[in-house]
Design an enzyme around this catalytic site. Structure first.
Site, short mmCIF file in Angstrom:
data_model
loop_
_atom_site.label_atom_id
_atom_site.label_comp_id
_atom_site.label_asym_id
_atom_site.label_seq_id
_atom_site.Cartn_x
_atom_site.Cartn_y
_atom_site.Cartn_z
N GLY A 114 0.85 -1.19 0.00
CA GLY A 114 0.00 0.00 0.00
C GLY A 114 0.88 1.23 0.00
NE ARG A 115 3.70 2.86 5.53
CZ ARG A 115 3.00 3.49 6.47
NH1 ARG A 115 3.01 4.79 6.52
NH2 ARG A 115 2.30 2.80 7.36
NE ARG A 143 1.19 7.73 8.46
CZ ARG A 143 2.48 7.92 8.54
NH1 ARG A 143 3.03 9.01 8.05
NH2 ARG A 143 3.26 7.01 9.09
CE1 TYR A 183 -1.42 4.97 13.55
CE2 TYR A 183 -1.28 6.44 11.67
CZ TYR A 183 -1.88 5.37 12.31
OH TYR A 183 -2.92 4.73 11.71
CB CYS A 226 -10.37 23.84 17.84
SG CYS A 226 -10.85 25.32 17.01
#
Ligand SMILES: *Cc1c(COP(=O)(O)O)cnc(C)c1O
Length: 457
Positions: A308-309, A346, A350, A378
């Protein structure tokens, strides 16, 4: 002015885009400004506004071709790389991977529909998920899409559907091999603590119970051990374990023709990242499967993998415009951009790191300028970069963040009712829209005010 060596000056690996921080067509033009796919990034923003997702077609195609080429080179049996569409799901991406001969994996009716609309042939789609709905399973069966059975709940429903249709259904099963990956080490555990797949210790019972069904035909096995992995040993070991599982299945009369090792190859987000090339990764898996098959006198199964990545991440960049500055003397300078955690969740999710540059002065990284780049949401944690070195920035300048092709657009939200950016494709100096920019009124489309509230006003 102190300057460190720009990552934009590093030699580009054309064959394995995951080894670069930037898309393979990135260049700094004679005017000192950034371009990708032959398009000036400044002009793209003038035309399409910001924030803006950009995908580079050559980087995408080179990544797909690297998997195809390496499988052909190292694996003597049949093979199929399958794009894990959760990394970046769109009609465009489905169409592109399919035009390169890749299959696609999907985990919801939405991703399945996107794949079909993008022209991926149904026999090249696989359907994953640890909690598929009845409707999703029926959709997959109706469209002849192969289902990867994740648990007993899947199995029972597929058995019932195949009985009611009174015809055979081919299935694959997902199991957890007991290999756990970390960035710099991997450990084995007896039973991998995961919500996905059957535990490896349960497989003999499973093989026996699939035998008891009238219409389920087990044709393949699947495992996926993690993501953004830089080592080769876990996949070497996984492939070996999977061949053993094929032999076990044989004892129960199942002829397993497909071996799917999942995805997980990492990419280079920052200068300290050093992932293996696509070629090395495929070579490791292929050799491990070949060796284990030969040792056990087994025909080579069809080898599948699910990147995928490493297909889409390096092809993608995000362009933001700088707005407010806030200097807290002796502490830090906040620089706020027009996007953030809604288009790239992300960093807040992470603590992921990226590389970035100033579009008008890409090579210059001044160690005196340490900026903290904040999003506009916010949420105090909405910070894309902590203390990044950039050339002198001012309001209105553009910042380019690299490596955002995967798990950005697909994980985006409308938090704070912020519309999603447009996504464009660049190639040979041409730019084309692949996803229109949302507008605030688009976000109201599904809001409903019950009648009695309307009468009250
Ligand atoms: C996420 C996932 C992939 C892709 O992982 P990458 O790290 O993006 O290559 C492949 N297969 C399955 C089952 C996944 O869940």
């Amino acid at each position: 002015m102190e300057e460190k060596k720009s990552f934009l000056r590093q030699t580009i690996d054309l064959e394995s885009p995951n080894k670069n921080i930037v898309p393979v067509t990135t260049s700094v033009e004679v005017d000192g400004k950034l371009s990708v796919g032959g398009c000036s990034v400044e002009e793209l923003v003038r035309k399409y506004d910001s924030p803006l997702y950009v995908l580079d077609e050559i980087t995408l195609r080179n990544s797909c071709r690297a998997y195809k080429k390496a499988l052909k080179k190292y694996y003597p049996g049949k093979s199929l790389p399958i794009y894990a569409s959760k990394a970046n799901s769109s009609i465009f991406m489905s169409n592109l991977v399919s035009s390169e001969g890749l299959g696609l994996d999907a985990v919801s009716e939405g991703e399945l529909l996107t794949a079909l609309k993008g022209g991926v042939p149904n026999e090249k789609i696989v359907f994953h998920g640890n909690n598929k709905s009845d409707k999703e399973i029926q959709f997959a069966v109706r469209n002849n899409i192969k289902i990867i059975v994740d648990n007993d709940f899947d199995l029972k429903r597929l058995e019932a559907i195949s009985n009611s249709l009174n015809h055979d259904l081919e299935i694959m099963i997902r199991f957890t091999p007991g290999i756990e990956c970390h960035t710099h080490e991997y450990i084995r555990t007896g039973s991998f603590d995961s919500k996905f797949g059957f535990g490896i210790e349960y497989l003999n019972i499973l093989f026996a119970s699939i035998r008891e069904t009238k219409h389920l035909k087990l044709t393949g096995i699947h495992a996926h051990i993690g993501s953004q992995i830089f080592e080769l040993e876990p996949h070497n070991d996984l492939s070996e374990i999977m061949v053993k599982v094929i032999l076990d299945a044989k004892k129960f009369g199942h002829n397993i023709e497909e071996l799917n090792v999942g995805g997980g190859l990492g990419i280079k987000y920052t200068e300290s990242d050093d992932p293996p090339s696509i070629d090395e990764w495929v070579k490791t898996i292929s050799n491990s499967v070949i060796k284990a098959c030969q040792k056990n006198n087994l025909d080579f199964p069809t080898l599948m993998c699910e990147p995928g990545r490493s297909i889409v991440s390096t092809a993608g960049i995000t362009i933001y415009k700088i707005g407010a500055f806030k200097e807290i003397p002796g502490i830090r300078t906040y620089l706020s951009v027009d996007g953030g955690m809604s288009d790239n969740p992300r960093p807040i999710t992470y603590q992921s790191n990226y590389s970035a540059c100033l579009v008008s002065n890409p090579h210059n990284f001044n160690s005196k300028n340490k900026y903290t780049i904040a999003g506009k949401h916010c949420e105090s944690g909405d910070v894309l970069f902590k203390e990044i070195e950039l050339a002198d920035c001012k309001t209105g300048d553009l910042i380019c963040v690299f490596g955002t092709g995967a798990y950005n657009n697909s994980m985006s939200s409308n938090y704070n009712r912020i519309p999603r950016p447009a996504a464009i494709l660049v190639c040979d100096g041409e730019a084309e829209i692949i996803q229109k920019r949302e507008s605030p009124s688009d976000l109201l489309k599904y809001d409903v005010l019950p009648d009695r509230f309307i009468k009250q006003n």
